[in-house]
Scaffold this active site. Structure first.
Site, mmCIF file in Angstrom:
data_model
loop_
_atom_site.group_PDB
_atom_site.id
_atom_site.type_symbol
_atom_site.label_atom_id
_atom_site.label_comp_id
_atom_site.label_asym_id
_atom_site.label_seq_id
_atom_site.Cartn_x
_atom_site.Cartn_y
_atom_site.Cartn_z
ATOM 1 C CE LYS A 149 -4.522 0.699 0.094
ATOM 2 N NZ LYS A 149 -5.621 -0.189 -0.322
HETATM 3 P P1 NAD Z 1 -12.917 7.761 -2.416
HETATM 4 O O1 NAD Z 1 -11.900 8.754 -2.065
HETATM 5 O O2 NAD Z 1 -13.324 7.606 -3.831
HETATM 6 O O3 NAD Z 1 -14.236 7.964 -1.533
HETATM 7 C C1 NAD Z 1 -14.221 8.008 -0.140
HETATM 8 C C2 NAD Z 1 -15.577 8.499 0.349
HETATM 9 O O4 NAD Z 1 -15.649 8.349 1.762
HETATM 10 C C3 NAD Z 1 -15.831 9.961 0.052
HETATM 11 O O5 NAD Z 1 -17.202 10.141 -0.223
HETATM 12 C C4 NAD Z 1 -15.443 10.643 1.367
HETATM 13 O O6 NAD Z 1 -16.041 11.896 1.553
HETATM 14 C C5 NAD Z 1 -15.981 9.619 2.341
HETATM 15 N N1 NAD Z 1 -15.389 9.668 3.667
HETATM 16 C C6 NAD Z 1 -14.080 9.703 4.006
HETATM 17 N N2 NAD Z 1 -13.951 9.738 5.340
HETATM 18 C C7 NAD Z 1 -15.197 9.702 5.847
HETATM 19 C C8 NAD Z 1 -15.722 9.703 7.153
HETATM 20 N N3 NAD Z 1 -14.928 9.741 8.231
HETATM 21 N N4 NAD Z 1 -17.081 9.658 7.317
HETATM 22 C C9 NAD Z 1 -17.889 9.621 6.246
HETATM 23 N N5 NAD Z 1 -17.453 9.606 4.991
HETATM 24 C C10 NAD Z 1 -16.124 9.656 4.793
HETATM 25 O O7 NAD Z 1 -12.336 6.358 -1.869
HETATM 26 P P2 NAD Z 1 -12.750 4.894 -2.332
HETATM 27 O O8 NAD Z 1 -11.810 4.451 -3.389
HETATM 28 O O9 NAD Z 1 -14.219 4.831 -2.548
HETATM 29 O O10 NAD Z 1 -12.355 4.077 -1.029
HETATM 30 C C11 NAD Z 1 -13.225 3.958 0.089
HETATM 31 C C12 NAD Z 1 -12.795 2.777 0.933
HETATM 32 O O11 NAD Z 1 -12.824 1.578 0.134
HETATM 33 C C13 NAD Z 1 -11.363 2.855 1.475
HETATM 34 O O12 NAD Z 1 -11.323 2.188 2.726
HETATM 35 C C14 NAD Z 1 -10.563 2.060 0.462
HETATM 36 O O13 NAD Z 1 -9.355 1.557 0.988
HETATM 37 C C15 NAD Z 1 -11.552 0.941 0.179
HETATM 38 N N6 NAD Z 1 -11.343 0.234 -1.075
HETATM 39 C C16 NAD Z 1 -11.270 0.899 -2.258
HETATM 40 C C17 NAD Z 1 -11.099 0.193 -3.435
HETATM 41 C C18 NAD Z 1 -11.072 0.881 -4.765
HETATM 42 O O14 NAD Z 1 -11.033 0.171 -5.788
HETATM 43 N N7 NAD Z 1 -11.136 2.178 -4.853
HETATM 44 C C19 NAD Z 1 -10.985 -1.203 -3.403
HETATM 45 C C20 NAD Z 1 -11.080 -1.865 -2.178
HETATM 46 C C21 NAD Z 1 -11.270 -1.133 -1.020
#
Ligand code: NAD
Length: 417
Positions: free
Chosen positions: A105
């Site tokens: 990561k």
């Molecule tokens: P992103 O940046 O596209 O979206 C994150 C969202 O969460 C945003 O809407 C943000 O405002 C919101 N957010 C952040 N902190 C917050 C809080 N404390 N309370 C409420 N809302 C909050 O990120 P993403 O890619 O959607 O990733 C989200 C999660 O999914 C992370 O944990 C990431 O590691 C995990 N993830 C992502 C992927 C991927 O393909 N992008 C794959 C597996 C896991």
């Protein structure tokens, strides 16, 4: 909110499964440690002409099963222990899916909303150069995570390619399709969650289309799962981003909300036809059938687990539930579908992208979806079977497969020298 160290959570989860499978002590010790940690300073000329230094990380937890794989996060909260935890979780996720990959990561401590497009490009390119020697298609393959996207990956791929003197699409996944990205990657994590939502509700004898759903986080993951469940007929009663939640007991219009955020707006300013604004923090404890934490780590803790009123927690985020909260949810009969299974569609299609890049031959979307469904179905059934047979949580069952797979590789490869 008291800070919970995600790496301590990750170590605790490993300890639980180590006991469950009687993990060899040497392997346990080895898996507690990262193979490689790189901390870099990223100096950027800001648009004002001033120099600003950002701190960046790339952590490889394990390459014992193959090249390391894992996203890059841009967030002010990024720190070494967070990146270490996320890296370890990637090792388990790729092993659970039986992909020939390890876990890594990366992250940069930055608020990307405060940077211009040009500043973000300079930051991404300089970060890529700083970690250049430890990444590569046979070493470590980054991908998007919170606050990074296909454009970020394009900059990293271009920078790497310029240094190597050859276009190297396989250095990252989650790229734009035009430069070697895969069809279906942008929506893959959400699509995988949707697939797992169908599988788990079927096992529990529930009708998915009748479910009331709450989604925390409305980004790349949260938005897609909300859209898929909405299109399927579910009532999405609340979604939130970091600024606010939008709530309606009779169900939200997800397309309208998705359009609102895709225009760069925050939910706190939402002016749509449905829903009222509520604080983001209240979202998790709303009465629903499926709760999808899709924001960040440590959202469901011993402080609020008791107040969670749902049948299923479908973990879109990595590490949203602490081990103490897991125990509370289990004792309440709430089924938690763990991150390493629930959100694994993302790394799975990343793997498909990686092999398409290596072969320079690209699949159509039907093939992507078919292969995605095949692997997720097989993995879900394996996890579910173990959890039923041993009367353990889906998380422990998933960890048994994942950690055993890594332990087997450690045993077969032996210790160098
Ligand atoms: P992103 O940046 O596209 O979206 C994150 C969202 O969460 C945003 O809407 C943000 O405002 C919101 N957010 C952040 N902190 C917050 C809080 N404390 N309370 C409420 N809302 C909050 O990120 P993403 O890619 O959607 O990733 C989200 C999660 O999914 C992370 O944990 C990431 O590691 C995990 N993830 C992502 C992927 C991927 O393909 N992008 C794959 C597996 C896991």
């Amino acid at each position: 909110m008291t800070y919970i160290n995600p790496f301590e959570v990750a170590l605790k989860q490993l300890e639980i499964v180590a006991k469950e499978i009687d993990l060899n002590e040497d392997f346990h010790e080895r898996l507690k440690h990262m193979e490689r940690i790189m901390i870099v300073s990223i100096p950027i000329r800001m648009d004002t002409g001033k120099l600003k230094i950002f701190q960046g990380y790339r952590v490889q937890h394990s390459t014992i099963r193959g090249p390391a794989k894992g996203g890059i996060r841009y967030d002010l909260g990024v720190n070494l222990d967070e990146v270490k935890a996320l890296s370890m979780w990637m090792t388990w996720k790729t092993s659970l899916l039986k992909l020939p990959l390890g876990g890594a990561k990366g992250g940069v401590q930055v608020n990307p909303n405060e940077l211009s497009h040009g500043e973000l490009e300079r930051l991404s390119r300089r970060y890529a150069v700083e970690i250049l020697n430890i990444i590569g298609p046979t070493k470590d393959i980054p991908a998007p995570d919170m606050n990074t996207d296909a454009q970020t990956m394009a900059w990293i791929m271009d920078t790497y390619s310029m240094f190597k003197g050859e276009t190297t699409p396989g250095v990252v996944t989650g790229k734009p399709v035009e430069i070697g990205g895969s069809l279906g990657r942008t929506r893959a994590t959400g699509m995988g969650l949707f697939f797992i939502a169908k599988s788990i509700t079927k096992k529990l004898g529930l009708n998915l289309s009748e479910m009331k759903v709450v989604v925390q986080g409305f980004g790349k993951v949260g938005k897609v799962i909300a859209e898929e469940l909405y299109n399927f007929g579910c009532k999405i009663i609340c979604v939130c981003d970091i600024t606010a939640g939008v709530y309606s007991e009779s169900g939200l219009n997800i397309h309208e909300l998705a359009e609102w955020v895709s225009m760069g707006n925050n939910l706190k300013d939402y002016e749509g036809t449905t829903g009222e604004l509520i604080p983001s923090i209240d979202v998790l404890t709303l009465d629903c059938d499926i709760l999808v934490p899709a924001a960040t780590e440590n959202q469901i803790t011993k402080k609020n687990a008791d107040k969670i009123k749902t049948k299923i927690v479908l973990e879109g985020a990595n590490g949203p539930t602490t081990p103490e909260a897991d125990e509370i949810l289990n004792s309440k009969g709430i089924v938690v579908v763990p991150d390493i299974l629930a959100n694994s569609g993302g790394v799975l299609v990343s793997y498909f992208e990686y092999i398409q890049d290596i072969n320079a031959y690209f699949w159509d979307i039907d093939r992507i979806n078919q292969e995605l469904g095949k692997v997720l179905q097989r993995t879900f059934e394996e996890v579910y079977k173990i959890s039923q047979e041993r009367k353990i949580s889906l998380r422990t069952a998933a960890y048994i497969i994942a950690v055993s797979g890594v332990a087997k590789a450690l045993e077969l490869r032996g210790l160098y020298p």
